[in-house]
Design a protein around this motif. Structure first.
Motif, PDB file in Angstrom:
ATOM      1  N   ILE A   8     -43.649  10.133  15.130  1.00 68.20           N
ATOM      2  CA  ILE A   8     -43.204  11.529  15.155  1.00 68.20           C
ATOM      3  C   ILE A   8     -42.005  11.688  16.085  1.00 68.20           C
ATOM      4  O   ILE A   8     -41.057  12.419  15.779  1.00 68.20           O
ATOM      5  CB  ILE A   8     -44.364  12.457  15.572  1.00 68.20           C
ATOM      6  CG1 ILE A   8     -45.440  12.463  14.495  1.00 68.20           C
ATOM      7  CG2 ILE A   8     -43.869  13.878  15.810  1.00 68.20           C
ATOM      8  CD1 ILE A   8     -46.664  13.247  14.861  1.00 68.20           C
ATOM      9  N   GLN A  12     -38.311  13.044  15.073  1.00 67.52           N
ATOM     10  CA  GLN A  12     -37.690  14.149  15.806  1.00 67.52           C
ATOM     11  C   GLN A  12     -36.287  13.765  16.277  1.00 67.52           C
ATOM     12  O   GLN A  12     -35.349  14.549  16.167  1.00 67.52           O
ATOM     13  CB  GLN A  12     -38.560  14.558  16.993  1.00 67.52           C
ATOM     14  CG  GLN A  12     -38.002  15.744  17.736  1.00 67.52           C
ATOM     15  CD  GLN A  12     -38.773  16.071  18.985  1.00 67.52           C
ATOM     16  OE1 GLN A  12     -39.342  15.194  19.612  1.00 67.52           O
ATOM     17  NE2 GLN A  12     -38.784  17.337  19.352  1.00 67.52           N
ATOM     18  N   SER A  15     -33.893  13.592  13.253  1.00 65.34           N
ATOM     19  CA  SER A  15     -33.543  14.926  12.751  1.00 65.34           C
ATOM     20  C   SER A  15     -32.612  15.655  13.722  1.00 65.34           C
ATOM     21  O   SER A  15     -31.716  16.379  13.293  1.00 65.34           O
ATOM     22  CB  SER A  15     -34.802  15.750  12.487  1.00 65.34           C
ATOM     23  OG  SER A  15     -35.501  16.001  13.692  1.00 65.34           O
ATOM     24  N   ALA A  16     -32.791  15.445  15.016  1.00 65.53           N
ATOM     25  CA  ALA A  16     -31.887  16.071  15.991  1.00 65.53           C
ATOM     26  C   ALA A  16     -30.475  15.515  15.850  1.00 65.53           C
ATOM     27  O   ALA A  16     -29.491  16.269  15.853  1.00 65.53           O
ATOM     28  CB  ALA A  16     -32.406  15.847  17.405  1.00 65.53           C
ATOM     29  N   PHE A  66     -37.342  19.150  12.490  1.00 61.78           N
ATOM     30  CA  PHE A  66     -37.297  19.047  13.948  1.00 61.78           C
ATOM     31  C   PHE A  66     -38.375  19.919  14.593  1.00 61.78           C
ATOM     32  O   PHE A  66     -39.091  19.468  15.496  1.00 61.78           O
ATOM     33  CB  PHE A  66     -35.913  19.448  14.451  1.00 61.78           C
ATOM     34  CG  PHE A  66     -35.769  19.404  15.938  1.00 61.78           C
ATOM     35  CD1 PHE A  66     -35.548  18.210  16.594  1.00 61.78           C
ATOM     36  CD2 PHE A  66     -35.861  20.560  16.689  1.00 61.78           C
ATOM     37  CE1 PHE A  66     -35.415  18.163  17.966  1.00 61.78           C
ATOM     38  CE2 PHE A  66     -35.731  20.527  18.066  1.00 61.78           C
ATOM     39  CZ  PHE A  66     -35.513  19.325  18.708  1.00 61.78           C
ATOM     40  N   ALA A  69     -41.877  18.501  13.951  1.00 55.99           N
ATOM     41  CA  ALA A  69     -42.115  17.320  14.795  1.00 55.99           C
ATOM     42  C   ALA A  69     -42.344  17.736  16.246  1.00 55.99           C
ATOM     43  O   ALA A  69     -43.191  17.156  16.942  1.00 55.99           O
ATOM     44  CB  ALA A  69     -40.929  16.364  14.697  1.00 55.99           C
ATOM     45  N   THR A  70     -41.610  18.750  16.704  1.00 58.75           N
ATOM     46  CA  THR A  70     -41.800  19.229  18.068  1.00 58.75           C
ATOM     47  C   THR A  70     -43.192  19.819  18.264  1.00 58.75           C
ATOM     48  O   THR A  70     -43.863  19.545  19.274  1.00 58.75           O
ATOM     49  CB  THR A  70     -40.733  20.287  18.417  1.00 58.75           C
ATOM     50  OG1 THR A  70     -39.437  19.702  18.259  1.00 58.75           O
ATOM     51  CG2 THR A  70     -40.894  20.785  19.834  1.00 58.75           C
TER      52      THR A  70
END
Length: 120
Positions: A8, A12, A15-16, A66, A69-70
């Motif tokens: 995960i 993240q 995606s960032a 994002f 995932a956060t």
């Protein structure tokens, strides 16, 4: 850290980085005004109208990934292990403390103080 949390975290981070790249590729609202006066090139990789839709939709999709995932990392980080019982049950009992025994055969000297009357 578990393998699931590591996966995960990798999603993240990717995606960032993807969002950063997509946001930097987009042009602002004032870019068309500058192109009208000849200071810039209004053409782009995806065409004049198609780029805004493709880039903004891609940015929105990566933003959703994002945030999911956060939230998953926050949930995994806040998860508590299953308790097996009370904390007090794991503490061993303290031994009883007793006062030391006083030996009555040992004579004690009288205390000399201010209020003592001298012997006559």
């Amino acid at each position: 850290m578990s393998a699931f949390a590591t996966l995960i975290l990798a999603v993240q981070m990717l995606s960032a980085l993807g969002m950063i790249g997509l946001v930097l590729m987009q042009h602002g609202k004032g870019a068309d005004m500058g192109a009208a006066f000849g200071s810039g090139n209004s053409g782009s990789l995806f065409g004049a109208s198609g780029s805004a839709n493709f880039l903004s939709r891609s940015t929105g999709a990566l933003a959703t990934v994002f945030f999911v995932a956060t939230l998953a990392l926050a949930y995994l980080g806040n998860a508590r292990p299953v308790s097996t019982g009370s904390v007090l049950e794991a503490v061993p009992a303290a031994p009883a403390v007793t006062a030391p025994a006083v030996d009555s055969t040992v004579p004690t000297a009288p205390a000399q103080g201010v209020n003592q009357v001298p012997a006559k």
